[in-house]
Design an enzyme around this catalytic site. Structure first.
Site, PDB file in Angstrom:
ATOM      1  N   GLY A 229      79.286  28.790  74.442  1.00  0.00           N
ATOM      2  CA  GLY A 229      80.277  29.258  75.492  1.00  0.00           C
ATOM      3  C   GLY A 229      81.127  30.401  75.080  1.00  0.00           C
TER       4      GLY A 229
ATOM      5  CG  HIS B  44      77.617  34.692  74.009  1.00  0.00           C
ATOM      6  ND1 HIS B  44      79.059  34.818  73.896  1.00  0.00           N
ATOM      7  CD2 HIS B  44      77.357  33.674  73.397  1.00  0.00           C
ATOM      8  CE1 HIS B  44      79.351  33.888  73.224  1.00  0.00           C
ATOM      9  NE2 HIS B  44      78.450  33.269  72.473  1.00  0.00           N
TER      10      HIS B  44
ATOM     11  CD  GLN C   1      77.885  24.854  65.320  1.00  0.00           C
ATOM     12  OE1 GLN C   1      76.777  24.243  65.738  1.00  0.00           O
ATOM     13  NE2 GLN C   1      77.848  25.926  65.228  1.00  0.00           N
TER      14      GLN C   1
ATOM     15  CE  LYS D   3      80.060  37.213  65.644  1.00  0.00           C
ATOM     16  NZ  LYS D   3      80.560  36.242  64.565  1.00  0.00           N
ATOM     17  CG  ASP D   4      76.612  33.906  64.070  1.00  0.00           C
ATOM     18  OD1 ASP D   4      77.837  33.751  63.785  1.00  0.00           O
ATOM     19  OD2 ASP D   4      76.508  33.682  65.442  1.00  0.00           O
TER      20      ASP D   4
ATOM     21  NE  ARG E 196      84.935  31.378  64.999  1.00  0.00           N
ATOM     22  CZ  ARG E 196      85.016  30.090  64.528  1.00  0.00           C
ATOM     23  NH1 ARG E 196      86.569  29.970  64.128  1.00  0.00           N
ATOM     24  NH2 ARG E 196      84.324  28.883  64.470  1.00  0.00           N
TER      25      ARG E 196
HETATM   26  O1  PAF Z   1      75.767  30.349  67.104  1.00  0.00           O
HETATM   27  C1  PAF Z   1      76.130  29.449  67.908  1.00  0.00           C
HETATM   28  O2  PAF Z   1      77.020  29.701  68.897  1.00  0.00           O
HETATM   29  C2  PAF Z   1      75.841  27.960  67.554  1.00  0.00           C
HETATM   30  O3  PAF Z   1      75.990  27.924  66.129  1.00  0.00           O
HETATM   31  C3  PAF Z   1      74.785  27.367  67.917  1.00  0.00           C
HETATM   32  C4  PAF Z   1      73.322  28.234  67.569  1.00  0.00           C
HETATM   33  C5  PAF Z   1      74.723  27.519  69.614  1.00  0.00           C
HETATM   34  C6  PAF Z   1      74.479  25.921  67.731  1.00  0.00           C
HETATM   35  O4  PAF Z   1      75.416  25.080  67.973  1.00  0.00           O
END
Ligand code: PAF
Length: 284
Positions: free
Chosen positions: A28, A34, A58, A147-148, A185
């Site tokens: 979210g 996104h 997580q 980014k991740d 963030r």
């Molecule tokens: O990248 C994220 O927002 C989260 O790590 C994910 C992949 C939705 C898993 O909770």
């Protein structure tokens, strides 16, 4: 767009749809990053499911989980505008019912850099929830952001090792004009911290061109003490390699970013291959 909260309802819905299903897993607080994932899913697939679940498993720090921005109504309206078919927003007890006892963990890759900083549970939490989402939605394609980068590498390994029958699509990082990578963030940064945070993409660019020491010097100029700044392989996250990665806390906000050294990509590969998904940074 339908908002669905339970697995039986989701399954019943998905048995009635035709064509390729795209899944955009999210926590979210949608921003343009996104939006680019949802847009890619809309362009490539016939039925788009956006999941919205702030995954407690997580987060290593309960204060970070507590402070994570949440606004389902705003997210739902963005997802609908972008043409998503389903917003899947399960409650925590739907994802982790009483007695839940399984963890999916990718050894090695999960323990370095982000894994070492955020603790051994971080990537296990990501893998466990994403494996569950894959089983719930059974997508043909799942979309993640460059980014991740380490999350992408860990999930690629998981998909390959566990034979998930789907493709992972990795979309380029979306950036502010000064290079700062968009992140949910960022809303927590004060104006002064926001100015300081611009040092992260600058340091990555300099590290990618001139090495880690040169990148660290840029961070010092901005008054940023990094958790790590490294040049690693984008698949193994071992040094040395062409991916510059950084993590640092600015004020109280933890930020990560990465940039792949330009020469690794050709125009044809950009956007099609995660190793070619170059983050283009503005020159200072
Ligand atoms: O990248 C994220 O927002 C989260 O790590 C994910 C992949 C939705 C898993 O909770």
């Amino acid at each position: 767009m339908r908002t669905i909260r339970t697995v039986p309802e989701l399954r019943a819905h998905l048995t009635r749809v035709e064509g390729r299903v795209g899944l955009v897993p999210t926590m979210g607080a949608f921003h343009a990053g996104h939006e680019s994932l949802i847009g890619a899913a809309r362009a490539d697939t016939d039925h788009v499911v956006v999941s919205l679940f702030v995954n407690p498993a997580q987060f290593n720090d309960p204060r970070d989980l507590e402070a994570y921005p949440r606004d389902e109504r705003a997210d739902a309206s963005i997802a609908q505008e972008l043409g998503a078919d389903v917003l899947f927003a399960p409650a925590p007890e739907t994802v982790y019912p009483d007695g839940f006892a399984t963890t999916v963990r990718v050894a090695g890759l999960s323990d370095v850099l982000e894994g070492a900083q955020r603790g051994p549970g971080h990537f296990a939490g990501v893998c466990t929830v994403v494996a569950k989402l894959f089983n719930m939605v059974r997508p043909d394609v799942a979309y993640f952001g460059q980014k991740d980068a380490q999350q992408v590498a860990v999930l690629r390994r998981m998909v390959e090792d566990l034979d998930f029958p789907l493709a992972l699509e990795v979309c380029p990082t979306v950036r502010e004009p000064d290079g700062l990578a968009l992140s949910s963030r960022n809303v927590r940064l004060s104006p002064g911290e926001r100015a300081k945070a611009a040092g992260l993409p600058q340091a990555l660019r300099v590290a990618a061109e001139g090495g880690v020491e040169a990148g660290l010097a840029v961070l010092r100029e901005y008054g940023i003490e990094p958790e790590y700044l490294a040049l690693v392989d984008p698949d193994t996250f071992e040094a040395p390699g062409p991916l510059a990665v950084v993590a640092a806390t600015v004020g109280t906000t933890r930020l990560i970013d990465n940039v792949l050294i330009e020469r690794a990509a050709t125009p044809e590969r950009r956007g099609a291959d995660p190793k070619g998904a170059v983050s283009v940074l503005p020159t200072p």
